[in-house]
Design a protein around this motif. Structure first.
Motif: not given
Ligand code: ADP
Ligand code: MG
Length: 267
Positions: A1-9, A119-125
């Motif tokens: 499963m693809t993990r999608i993280f938003a890196v937010t502040n 993808y395994d990981f999608i990281i959103i900056d």
């Protein structure tokens, strides 16, 4: 499963980009397939991945406006070992152009649907604001990773962010979760840092990552070499922290699968 993280502040300078780039590289080192999305017009994640932002003809801007698809716009971070959806100044205009389009909050999510399974990981900056760009990041993501500096005003800003996450969950993305809070540029000798850190733990419990990222000059130097610190100097304290964070995230994921929380929800 693809993990999608938003890196937010919404605060600038708290370590979002440093975290995004180094986490992407740390997952890539672990053999995972990673896409890093630069959602900030400053293009720092693009440059820090060793991709020249000015020469990127197709960027996340084109993807958001429907002028390109992800497959046609992504580049490769050779130094980091992951794919990158780059950004540059073009993106600064997207905010206004998006307003007139339909599904303006869900355009990134829609664009990712076609490639996510690669993808395994999608990281959103995300950019340092709670703008429509950040909302696109939060709607596309499954979980939010919140980097924060343990200083006096940190907790105050956090309640605005948590409020935004709740609104996105209520109206646009019901399954959005907080992945974790990451203490960055941490100085254990500073009493205020310690106090804020303890407050964080008492408010957010195990949502606070055990891994803390110390202040480390190698993390700040690496972007000028166009490489994540995790690759450029993997023995540095900063790189070691991000490698440990990647491990911690993967371990949490493993424990989740078939673990108590999900089983309880299913019953
Ligand atoms: P943001 O994306 O939230 O604006 P950045 O990741 O760009 O924050 O970090 C802001 C500045 O601080 C950058 O110059 C970066 O190199 C530096 N920096 C980030 N994390 C650390 C750290 N742990 N130690 C030292 N410098 C850091
Ligand atoms: Mg940034």
């Amino acid at each position: 499963m693809t993990r999608i993280f938003a890196v937010t502040n919404q605060k600038g300078g708290v370590g979002k980009t440093t975290t995004s780039v180094n986490l992407a590289a740390a997952f890539a080192r672990a053999g995972l397939r990673v896409l890093l999305i630069d959602l900030d017009p400053q293009g720092n994640a693009t440059m820090g991945s060793g991709v020249e932002k000015r020469s990127a003809h197709r960027t996340v801007y084109h993807v958001l406006l429907g002028l390109a698809d992800v497959a046609g716009a992504r580049a490769r971070s050779q130094s980091g070992g992951y794919d990158l959806l780059p950004a540059n100044r073009d993106l600064a205009g997207a905010e206004i152009e998006l307003v007139g389009l339909d599904n303006r909050e869900g355009r990134l999510r829609e664009a990712l649907a076609g490639v996510a399974s690669e993808y395994d990981f999608i990281i959103i900056d995300c950019p340092p604001s709670l703008s429509l760009l950040t909302i696109n990041g939060l709607v596309a993501a499954q979980a939010v990773l919140i980097p924060m500096q343990c200083e006096y005003y940190a907790l105050e800003g956090l309640s605005d962010l948590v409020g935004t996450i709740k609104r996105v969950r209520a109206h646009l993305n019901p399954s959005l979760d907080i992945a974790g809070l990451l203490r960055t540029m941490y100085d254990p000798r500073n009493t205020l840092s310690q106090q804020v850190s303890q407050q964080l733990e008492s408010h957010f419990g195990d949502k606070v990552y055990q891994t803390m990222v110390p202040r480390n000059v190698r993390l700040a130097e690496a972007p000028s070499y166009g490489a994540p610190a995790v690759v450029w100097d993997d023995t540095s304290k900063g790189a070691q922290a991000y490698l440990a964070l990647a491990e911690e995230i993967l371990a949490r994921d493993r424990n989740d699968i078939g673990g108590g929380v999900r089983t309880m929800e299913a019953t």
